[in-house]
Write a protein that holds these residues in place. Structure first.
Motif, mmCIF file in Angstrom:
data_model
loop_
_atom_site.group_PDB
_atom_site.id
_atom_site.type_symbol
_atom_site.label_atom_id
_atom_site.label_comp_id
_atom_site.label_asym_id
_atom_site.label_seq_id
_atom_site.Cartn_x
_atom_site.Cartn_y
_atom_site.Cartn_z
ATOM 1 N N ALA A 19 36.272 31.636 41.979
ATOM 2 C CA ALA A 19 37.626 31.941 42.438
ATOM 3 C C ALA A 19 37.736 33.404 42.880
ATOM 4 O O ALA A 19 38.360 33.714 43.895
ATOM 5 N N CYS A 20 37.118 34.300 42.116
ATOM 6 C CA CYS A 20 37.145 35.728 42.477
ATOM 7 C C CYS A 20 36.403 35.975 43.791
ATOM 8 O O CYS A 20 36.864 36.768 44.630
ATOM 9 N N CYS A 21 35.274 35.297 43.989
ATOM 10 C CA CYS A 21 34.513 35.455 45.240
ATOM 11 C C CYS A 21 35.324 34.962 46.431
ATOM 12 O O CYS A 21 35.333 35.603 47.497
ATOM 13 N N ALA A 22 36.004 33.832 46.262
ATOM 14 C CA ALA A 22 36.826 33.304 47.351
ATOM 15 C C ALA A 22 37.986 34.244 47.674
ATOM 16 O O ALA A 22 38.314 34.476 48.843
ATOM 17 N N THR A 23 38.588 34.812 46.635
ATOM 18 C CA THR A 23 39.692 35.755 46.845
ATOM 19 C C THR A 23 39.208 37.018 47.544
ATOM 20 O O THR A 23 39.858 37.527 48.473
ATOM 21 N N LEU A 24 38.051 37.529 47.112
ATOM 22 C CA LEU A 24 37.487 38.723 47.748
ATOM 23 C C LEU A 24 37.122 38.457 49.204
ATOM 24 O O LEU A 24 37.290 39.334 50.063
ATOM 25 N N LEU A 26 38.631 36.342 51.237
ATOM 26 C CA LEU A 26 39.878 36.327 51.994
ATOM 27 C C LEU A 26 40.414 37.735 52.197
ATOM 28 O O LEU A 26 40.841 38.101 53.306
ATOM 29 N N LEU A 27 40.381 38.546 51.141
ATOM 30 C CA LEU A 27 40.864 39.922 51.259
ATOM 31 C C LEU A 27 39.994 40.723 52.223
ATOM 32 O O LEU A 27 40.511 41.536 53.008
ATOM 33 N N LEU A 275 48.642 31.702 55.836
ATOM 34 C CA LEU A 275 48.520 32.087 54.427
ATOM 35 C C LEU A 275 49.876 32.066 53.735
ATOM 36 O O LEU A 275 49.991 31.594 52.594
ATOM 37 N N THR A 282 52.160 26.464 47.347
ATOM 38 C CA THR A 282 51.784 26.662 45.948
ATOM 39 C C THR A 282 53.011 26.905 45.083
ATOM 40 O O THR A 282 53.117 26.384 43.962
#
Length: 295
Positions: A19-24, A26-27, A275, A282
């Motif tokens: 989840a952190c990798c996916a968020t990073l 996107l950022l 987004l 959500t």
């Protein structure tokens, strides 16, 4: 050998890392697109870029306005959601409340198959069937229009509406169904007056999700919308949505030029738009979970 507690801990850690990798990712994408398009936000300014109706990055001075493309995007996406909403909601209600189990198990995979068909196939079928139909039936020089693109997008977003709406309807606690049966309430009355109001946030979230999916579609609208940079006056006008603009011009723009930067700015607008729609989805899902079960 790992015990059950250690297994759950390691699984949770792995999911957290993903989840952190996916968020990073996107950022990083947002930061990169912002940096590349940074000069555009100062040249015409954010308001001029978003509301301008003239697009000619190679002119002197450059004309950078994507208002026409934003309006075309809204025409196609909103039109697709308007057309798909009654069909999708009725199909979801049928699968959740009325369909026999064997029929529901047969229809769900068929709907899922629709999501896996490449968008270029939808665009090709639309160009070969819908465009030709409008040209022959209405004696038009060209059958391409925002309406034609919306018709194809309707088929593309329909599975998302059906799946999310059915999940929202099935999430309603069983006690409401049991109470309605005990009171002798008819199935249509229960569906319209009890079930749908209880699932309203989830149903609205399904429509928001479909709108976001339609807004970001590229190939179908590229092949069917007409790709003319004229401010669309109606649903049946030709237009050029943002995704089509980027796909058509990015390959011919010089890297580092104002044209190149303005296309990245248009992509950033489209990304932030999609987004924000997903964030709304959500939020509605979370709000629905909090309300389900309340009297």
């Amino acid at each position: 050998m790992l015990n059950k507690k250690s297994f759950h801990l390691s699984t949770g850690t792995f999911c957290l890392v993903i989840a952190c990798c996916a968020t990073l990712l996107l950022l990083s994408l947002l930061v990169y697109m912002t940096l590349v398009s940074w000069p555009v936000w100062f040249s015409p300014g954010p308001w001029g870029f978003l509301t301008g109706t003239d697009w000619n990055p190679l002119a002197a001075p450059p004309q950078l306005g994507i208002g026409t493309m934003i309006l075309s995007t809204l025409w196609t996406a909103l039109g697709a959601v308007i057309l798909a909403t009654p069909i999708g909601l009725c199909c979801a209600i049928f699968l959740a409340e009325y369909a026999p189990s064997w029929l529901a198990q047969l229809l769900r995979p068929v709907l899922n198959v629709l999501t896996g068909i490449p968008s270029v196939v939808y665009g090709f079928l639309g160009a070969a069937v819908l465009v030709k139909y409008f040209e022959i039936t209405f004696n038009m020089a060209s059958g391409e229009s925002l309406f034609c693109a919306s018709l194809v997008l309707t088929v593309m977003v329909l599975p998302y509406i059906v799946s999310a709406s059915e999940s929202a309807l099935r999430a309603i606690p069983l006690k409401y169904r049991q109470t309605s049966l005990a009171l002798g309430v008819s199935k249509p009355y229960f569906t319209l007056r009890v079930l749908i109001p209880l699932a309203r946030n989830g149903l609205l979230g399904a429509l928001i999700l479909a709108f976001g999916r339609a807004s970001g579609e590229t190939m179908a609208v590229l092949m069917l919308a007409g790709n003319t940079m004229v401010l669309p006056s109606s649903w049946f006008s030709k237009g050029e949505p943002l995704s089509a603009l980027i796909a058509l011009e990015l390959g011919t723009s010089e890297v580092g030029s104002l044209h190149y930067q303005s296309l990245f700015a248009a992509g950033l607008v489209l990304l932030l738009f999609v987004l924000s729609i997903n964030l709304f989805f959500t939020w509605f899902r979370r709000d629905r979970r909090n309300e389900v079960g309340k009297p």
